[in-house]
Design a protein around this motif. Structure first.
Motif, PDB file in Angstrom:
ATOM      1  N   MET A   1       0.832  -1.198   0.000  1.00 65.39           N
ATOM      2  CA  MET A   1       0.000   0.000   0.000  1.00 65.39           C
ATOM      3  C   MET A   1       0.870   1.253   0.000  1.00 65.39           C
ATOM      4  O   MET A   1       0.565   2.243  -0.681  1.00 65.39           O
ATOM      5  N   GLN A   2       1.967   1.215   0.750  1.00 64.43           N
ATOM      6  CA  GLN A   2       2.889   2.352   0.740  1.00 64.43           C
ATOM      7  C   GLN A   2       3.468   2.572  -0.653  1.00 64.43           C
ATOM      8  O   GLN A   2       3.631   3.722  -1.098  1.00 64.43           O
ATOM      9  N   ALA A   3       3.770   1.492  -1.351  1.00 69.31           N
ATOM     10  CA  ALA A   3       4.327   1.608  -2.702  1.00 69.31           C
ATOM     11  C   ALA A   3       3.302   2.241  -3.656  1.00 69.31           C
ATOM     12  O   ALA A   3       3.647   3.084  -4.494  1.00 69.31           O
ATOM     13  N   ALA A   6       2.970   5.962  -2.774  1.00 66.35           N
ATOM     14  CA  ALA A   6       4.169   6.677  -3.206  1.00 66.35           C
ATOM     15  C   ALA A   6       4.177   6.872  -4.715  1.00 66.35           C
ATOM     16  O   ALA A   6       4.558   7.935  -5.225  1.00 66.35           O
ATOM     17  N   SER A   7       3.731   5.858  -5.456  1.00 63.42           N
ATOM     18  CA  SER A   7       3.674   5.965  -6.914  1.00 63.42           C
ATOM     19  C   SER A   7       2.669   7.021  -7.341  1.00 63.42           C
ATOM     20  O   SER A   7       2.926   7.810  -8.258  1.00 63.42           O
ATOM     21  N   LEU A   8       1.531   7.056  -6.669  1.00 56.39           N
ATOM     22  CA  LEU A   8       0.539   8.095  -6.963  1.00 56.39           C
ATOM     23  C   LEU A   8       1.123   9.482  -6.705  1.00 56.39           C
ATOM     24  O   LEU A   8       0.870  10.426  -7.451  1.00 56.39           O
ATOM     25  N   PHE A  61       4.140  11.117   3.835  1.00 57.15           N
ATOM     26  CA  PHE A  61       3.661  11.155   2.443  1.00 57.15           C
ATOM     27  C   PHE A  61       2.886  12.459   2.222  1.00 57.15           C
ATOM     28  O   PHE A  61       1.748  12.590   2.672  1.00 57.15           O
ATOM     29  N   ASN A  62       3.497  13.391   1.504  1.00 60.68           N
ATOM     30  CA  ASN A  62       2.870  14.697   1.327  1.00 60.68           C
ATOM     31  C   ASN A  62       1.577  14.634   0.516  1.00 60.68           C
ATOM     32  O   ASN A  62       0.733  15.524   0.606  1.00 60.68           O
ATOM     33  N   ASN A  63       1.420  13.591  -0.305  1.00 66.31           N
ATOM     34  CA  ASN A  63       0.209  13.501  -1.120  1.00 66.31           C
ATOM     35  C   ASN A  63      -0.965  12.879  -0.376  1.00 66.31           C
ATOM     36  O   ASN A  63      -2.074  12.860  -0.890  1.00 66.31           O
ATOM     37  N   VAL A  64      -0.740  12.375   0.833  1.00 64.60           N
ATOM     38  CA  VAL A  64      -1.846  11.905   1.665  1.00 64.60           C
ATOM     39  C   VAL A  64      -2.425  13.125   2.369  1.00 64.60           C
ATOM     40  O   VAL A  64      -1.831  13.653   3.312  1.00 64.60           O
ATOM     41  N   VAL A  65      -3.566  13.584   1.900  1.00 64.67           N
ATOM     42  CA  VAL A  65      -4.106  14.863   2.360  1.00 64.67           C
ATOM     43  C   VAL A  65      -5.189  14.717   3.412  1.00 64.67           C
ATOM     44  O   VAL A  65      -5.533  15.685   4.077  1.00 64.67           O
ATOM     45  N   ALA A  66      -5.757  13.509   3.553  1.00 62.09           N
ATOM     46  CA  ALA A  66      -6.865  13.339   4.494  1.00 62.09           C
ATOM     47  C   ALA A  66      -7.031  11.878   4.871  1.00 62.09           C
ATOM     48  O   ALA A  66      -6.566  10.983   4.159  1.00 62.09           O
TER      49      ALA A  66
END
Length: 434
Positions: A1-3, A6-8, A61-66
């Motif tokens: 899931m982390q991978a 991170a890819s997203l 992860f900066n793209n995890v916003v919520a």
């Protein structure tokens, strides 16, 4: 899931982590043991532990916003007191582990009911990062759309969703955003219930400039409910994930994919645009001498409109929208805006018929021609009772926008020149006739 996350992130895709169910399987029912705190598979202490772990794992992860704390609370155990108790504990746990993410709270009854917030607010140690979510599908109300008159059903169910969740958008004291975290339709295009619902939903989403997530991207499943390669008819992709299932649907949602108001826009002064939910397009024009058309909402004409004056005027000009005096003929722009054919009011229960009166006092509605190109006026249809009639072509929504329109930058200069040219033609024509 982390991978995956991170890819997203490499492709600048934002992610909301959502706790869906506790026991893996297809969701949902009132008696699947996953519905509410204390159910067979829903241990609140284990749930909070899980939220804390996920918030911690994805803190960098900066793209995890919520993080959405729980999907579609439901079932016979659900009650308001436990909702406040555990949702507040879960929110505090996520905030303590990762203060950088927004926290999204779902309501009761499959995420359709937030009415309890009218009497009692959530109490947390932090502010300015709480979001509430709501789900709305065509099947949320059974077959009401197919069996009833679309105008009446749209009006009734719009009032219902505003009463149960949309009030958050109107309540300045609450001051919370509302996120439509699930909506979707059967993309084969043959489901009458879904097709009618979608027209109403898109009008609502555009009016309130809602943020949303669609169910679903996937075209099929490895395994779902015992079926290998299950075809997902609500999926954006087709079964093999190689093409989109319904290209016209992508056009229809394109108008609400970008914000219509607020920060981050190449903004201009507030104005109105006229949105057509059945196509996902907006009223546009090439010049004052050519018929008004449907086109991309990024090129929408900027209008002025008030419910008192009832005149749709191109912003910064003297030109107003006028009904054609013959049915099926293009609506036009004119400068004599005091007569009744220049007055427009939203009628019907849906509030999406824009109606005007002709010289003989007959009422007509804004419509589109059979090719969905030009804006015409026709006899108003499907206003009540008839369940077999589809009013989609006549549904328009006048909505607020600060998004820069195609002609807004130099609208006044451009239109002043057009007006001079228009008047010059009229004057010269008069002399030539004389």
């Amino acid at each position: 899931m982390q991978a995956v996350v991170a890819s997203l992130g490499k492709y600048n895709v934002m992610v909301i982590l959502d706790n869906h169910i506790s026991k893996p399987g297809w969701c949902c029912s009132n008696f699947d043991g996953n519905g509410f705190f204390g159910d067979q598979y829903f241990n609140p202490d284990l749930w909070i532990k899980g939220l804390t772990k996920m918030a911690t794992i994805f803190k960098g992860f900066n793209n995890v916003v919520a993080m959405s704390l729980r999907n579609e609370l439901r079932g016979p155990r659900q009650n308001v007191n436990d909702w406040y108790k555990y949702m507040q504990l879960g929110a505090e746990a996520v905030h303590a582990a990762n203060p950088n993410v927004l926290i999204i709270l779902s309501g009761l009854s499959y995420d359709k009911d937030l009415t309890f917030l009218k009497k009692r607010q959530v109490k947390l140690s932090f502010t300015r990062k709480l979001v509430f979510e709501v789900h709305w599908y065509g099947f949320s109300d059974g077959e009401a759309w197919a069996s009833g008159n679309p105008n009446q059903v749209c009006g009734e169910l719009m009032n219902n969703i505003m009463r149960r969740a949309g009030f958050i958008l109107m309540d300045e004291e609450l001051g919370y955003p509302l996120f439509v975290s699930e909506f979707g339709v059967d993309l084969r295009g043959t489901n009458v219930n879904d097709n009618r619902y979608l027209n109403c939903f898109l009008g609502w989403a555009a009016e309130f400039d809602l943020d949303w997530a669609i169910w679903t991207l996937v075209g099929s499943y490895y395994l779902r409910q015992g079926v290998v390669g299950f075809n997902e008819y609500y999926g954006i992709y087709n079964w093999n994930w190689c093409e989109t299932r319904n290209s016209s649907f992508l056009q229809r949602i394109s108008a609400i994919q970008s914000p219509l108001q607020g920060p981050g826009l190449e903004e201009t002064r507030p104005h109105k645009i006229i949105f057509h939910p059945a196509t996902g397009l907006c009223v546009t024009r090439k010049s004052i001498f050519e018929p008004l058309e449907l086109g991309p909402c990024s090129e929408a004409e900027a209008w002025s409109y008030t419910s008192t004056q009832k005149t749709l005027t191109i912003k910064g000009t003297y030109f107003c929208l006028q009904a054609a005096q013959e049915l099926g003929m293009p609506a036009k722009l004119g400068i004599i805006c005091s007569d009744q054919s220049s007055k427009w009011e939203p009628i019907s229960d849906s509030k999406m018929h824009l109606a005007s009166k002709l010289q003989d006092n007959s009422v007509v509605c804004l419509d589109v021609d059979s090719n969905n190109n030009f804006i015409v006026t026709n006899e108003c249809k499907c206003l009540s009772r008839d369940s077999s009639c589809d009013p989609g072509s006549q549904w328009f929504k006048v909505i607020d926008s600060t998004r820069r329109c195609k002609n807004s930058k130099n609208s006044l200069t451009y239109m002043d020149k057009s007006l001079v040219y228009f008047l010059a033609k009229k004057i010269l024509g008069s002399f030539m006739s004389f």
